[in-house]
Design a protein around this motif. Structure first.
Motif, PDB file in Angstrom:
ATOM      1  N   SER A  16       0.626  -0.976  -0.138  1.00 54.91           N
ATOM      2  CA  SER A  16      -0.125   0.039   0.068  1.00 54.91           C
ATOM      3  C   SER A  16       0.922   1.377   0.110  1.00 54.91           C
ATOM      4  N   GLU A  17       0.547   2.211  -0.607  1.00 53.30           N
ATOM      5  CA  GLU A  17       1.294   3.312  -0.933  1.00 53.30           C
ATOM      6  C   GLU A  17       0.246   4.557  -1.089  1.00 53.30           C
ATOM      7  N   HIS A  31      -0.202   9.322 -12.047  1.00 51.59           N
ATOM      8  CA  HIS A  31       0.335   9.125 -13.607  1.00 51.59           C
ATOM      9  C   HIS A  31       0.315   7.649 -13.836  1.00 51.59           C
ATOM     10  N   GLY A  32      -0.137   7.131 -14.806  1.00 50.51           N
ATOM     11  CA  GLY A  32      -0.230   5.787 -15.396  1.00 50.51           C
ATOM     12  C   GLY A  32       1.042   4.990 -15.162  1.00 50.51           C
ATOM     13  N   GLY A  33       2.148   6.006 -15.686  1.00 48.74           N
ATOM     14  CA  GLY A  33       3.556   5.304 -15.681  1.00 48.74           C
ATOM     15  C   GLY A  33       4.217   5.054 -14.024  1.00 48.74           C
ATOM     16  N   TYR A  34       3.629   5.831 -13.476  1.00 48.69           N
ATOM     17  CA  TYR A  34       4.027   5.429 -11.991  1.00 48.69           C
ATOM     18  C   TYR A  34       3.354   4.146 -11.448  1.00 48.69           C
ATOM     19  N   ILE A  35       1.890   4.012 -11.630  1.00 47.02           N
ATOM     20  CA  ILE A  35       1.451   2.886 -11.358  1.00 47.02           C
ATOM     21  C   ILE A  35       1.983   1.557 -11.978  1.00 47.02           C
ATOM     22  N   LEU A  36       2.670   1.834 -13.275  1.00 46.27           N
ATOM     23  CA  LEU A  36       3.140   0.768 -13.968  1.00 46.27           C
ATOM     24  C   LEU A  36       4.625   0.279 -13.311  1.00 46.27           C
ATOM     25  N   SER A  37       5.281   1.322 -12.643  1.00 53.89           N
ATOM     26  CA  SER A  37       6.522   1.093 -11.956  1.00 53.89           C
ATOM     27  C   SER A  37       6.222   0.235 -10.804  1.00 53.89           C
ATOM     28  N   LEU A  38       5.112   0.838 -10.106  1.00 55.34           N
ATOM     29  CA  LEU A  38       4.730  -0.157  -8.797  1.00 55.34           C
ATOM     30  C   LEU A  38       4.126  -1.321  -9.126  1.00 55.34           C
ATOM     31  N   LEU A  39       3.647  -1.863 -10.193  1.00 53.79           N
ATOM     32  CA  LEU A  39       3.067  -3.110 -10.518  1.00 53.79           C
ATOM     33  C   LEU A  39       4.416  -4.056 -11.072  1.00 53.79           C
ATOM     34  N   GLN A  41       7.342  -3.619  -9.915  1.00 56.22           N
ATOM     35  CA  GLN A  41       7.861  -4.023  -8.318  1.00 56.22           C
ATOM     36  C   GLN A  41       7.172  -5.247  -7.642  1.00 56.22           C
ATOM     37  N   ILE A  42       5.769  -4.904  -7.709  1.00 58.14           N
ATOM     38  CA  ILE A  42       5.111  -5.895  -6.903  1.00 58.14           C
ATOM     39  C   ILE A  42       5.103  -7.263  -7.558  1.00 58.14           C
ATOM     40  N   ALA A  43       5.153  -7.416  -9.001  1.00 59.55           N
ATOM     41  CA  ALA A  43       5.257  -8.570  -9.636  1.00 59.55           C
ATOM     42  C   ALA A  43       6.604  -9.133  -9.388  1.00 59.55           C
ATOM     43  N   PHE A  44       7.771  -8.464  -9.323  1.00 64.88           N
ATOM     44  CA  PHE A  44       8.817  -8.984  -8.983  1.00 64.88           C
ATOM     45  C   PHE A  44       8.933  -9.636  -7.653  1.00 64.88           C
ATOM     46  N   ALA A  45       8.524  -8.778  -6.841  1.00 66.51           N
ATOM     47  CA  ALA A  45       8.409  -9.407  -5.370  1.00 66.51           C
ATOM     48  C   ALA A  45       7.462 -11.058  -5.446  1.00 66.51           C
ATOM     49  N   CYS A  46       6.592 -10.696  -5.870  1.00 68.36           N
ATOM     50  CA  CYS A  46       5.758 -12.034  -5.774  1.00 68.36           C
ATOM     51  C   CYS A  46       6.372 -13.205  -6.681  1.00 68.36           C
ATOM     52  N   ALA A  47       6.843 -12.953  -7.640  1.00 66.51           N
ATOM     53  CA  ALA A  47       7.750 -14.048  -8.298  1.00 66.51           C
ATOM     54  C   ALA A  47       8.769 -14.400  -7.618  1.00 66.51           C
ATOM     55  N   SER A  48       9.409 -13.276  -7.189  1.00 69.15           N
ATOM     56  CA  SER A  48      10.593 -14.047  -6.399  1.00 69.15           C
ATOM     57  C   SER A  48      10.560 -14.741  -5.049  1.00 69.15           C
ATOM     58  N   LYS A  49       9.421 -14.171  -4.452  1.00 68.00           N
ATOM     59  CA  LYS A  49       8.857 -14.944  -3.161  1.00 68.00           C
ATOM     60  C   LYS A  49       8.697 -16.255  -3.592  1.00 68.00           C
ATOM     61  N   PHE A  50       7.950 -16.504  -4.695  1.00 74.82           N
ATOM     62  CA  PHE A  50       7.284 -18.063  -5.046  1.00 74.82           C
ATOM     63  C   PHE A  50       8.443 -18.737  -5.330  1.00 74.82           C
ATOM     64  N   SER A  51       9.369 -18.269  -6.257  1.00 75.53           N
ATOM     65  CA  SER A  51      10.371 -19.076  -6.944  1.00 75.53           C
ATOM     66  C   SER A  51      11.468 -19.182  -6.196  1.00 75.53           C
ATOM     67  N   GLY A  92      -0.765 -12.280 -11.330  1.00 81.31           N
ATOM     68  CA  GLY A  92      -2.074 -11.504 -11.615  1.00 81.31           C
ATOM     69  C   GLY A  92      -1.843 -10.416 -10.242  1.00 81.31           C
ATOM     70  N   ILE A  93      -2.258  -8.936 -10.959  1.00 82.71           N
ATOM     71  CA  ILE A  93      -2.200  -8.007  -9.898  1.00 82.71           C
ATOM     72  C   ILE A  93      -3.511  -7.191  -9.806  1.00 82.71           C
ATOM     73  N   ARG A  94      -4.005  -6.980  -8.768  1.00 85.33           N
ATOM     74  CA  ARG A  94      -5.263  -6.062  -8.547  1.00 85.33           C
ATOM     75  C   ARG A  94      -4.741  -4.615  -7.709  1.00 85.33           C
TER      76      ARG A  94
END
Length: 182
Positions: A16-17, A31-39, A41-51, A92-94
């Motif tokens: 959350s931010e 800005h959509g680009g800012y949201i994409l950057s956060l997306l 980051q969380i995709a990296f965190a999720c994938a790295s945590k799982f793998s 998947g990110i919501r």
């Protein structure tokens, strides 16, 4: 095939931010680009945590901006692994934004990132298998299978479609475009 399996729940990451004026675009929305950057980051965190490995973004399969995000709203992103291959995962990110004063929460974005697990030497690393624990997780897995099939069909179409043919060029008359090739 890997003999290690993990649940979808083991992959879940939430961040959350608070959205600040420095995150806005020219219309005063976040800005959509800012949201994409956060997306990313969380995709990296999720994938790295799982793998259990460093992961890289292979593709951003879908980003649907559904509602604007305002300054002062609390943005929460929830990510989980929806699909696994040999070394790849679809995350998947919501994205939801909450008006802190009113408590109203709106769904702002849904996204799917394909991430690839990497070994230290940079080669692809196997990822754990996925344990689907409920029908919603099964639905998400099947949706990813469909998404992959559509992507492959699109690639196949691009390889064989003759865009130079008279038929293809004349078909462009049905669109708001002029072809001015000399």
């Amino acid at each position: 095939m890997n003999t290690v399996f993990k649940t979808v729940k083991a992959s879940k990451v939430t961040i959350s931010e608070l959205m600040l004026p420095s995150h806005t675009n020219f219309s005063g929305k976040i800005h959509g680009g800012y949201i994409l950057s956060l997306l990313d980051q969380i995709a990296f965190a999720c994938a790295s945590k799982f793998s259990g490995n460093y992961c890289v973004t292979a593709s951003v399969d879908t980003v649907d901006f559904l509602n604007p995000i305002e300054v002062g709203e609390l943005v929460t992103m929830k990510a989980s692994v929806n699909y696994v291959g040999k070394s790849s995962m679809i995350i998947g990110i919501r994205v939801e934004a909450e008006n802190i004063r009113t408590g109203v929460v709106k769904h702002c974005n849904s996204s799917y990132f394909t991430m690839v697990s990497k070994n230290i030497d940079g080669s692809n690393a196997l990822v754990p298998g996925l344990i689907l624990s409920n029908l919603d997780e099964v639905r998400r897995f099947y949706n990813c299978i469909k998404m992959i099939a559509v992507r492959k069909e699109k690639q196949k179409h691009e390889e064989i479609f003759d865009f130079k043919s008279d038929e293809a060029l004349s078909n462009l008359n049905n669109y708001n475009v002029q072809v001015a090739i000399s």
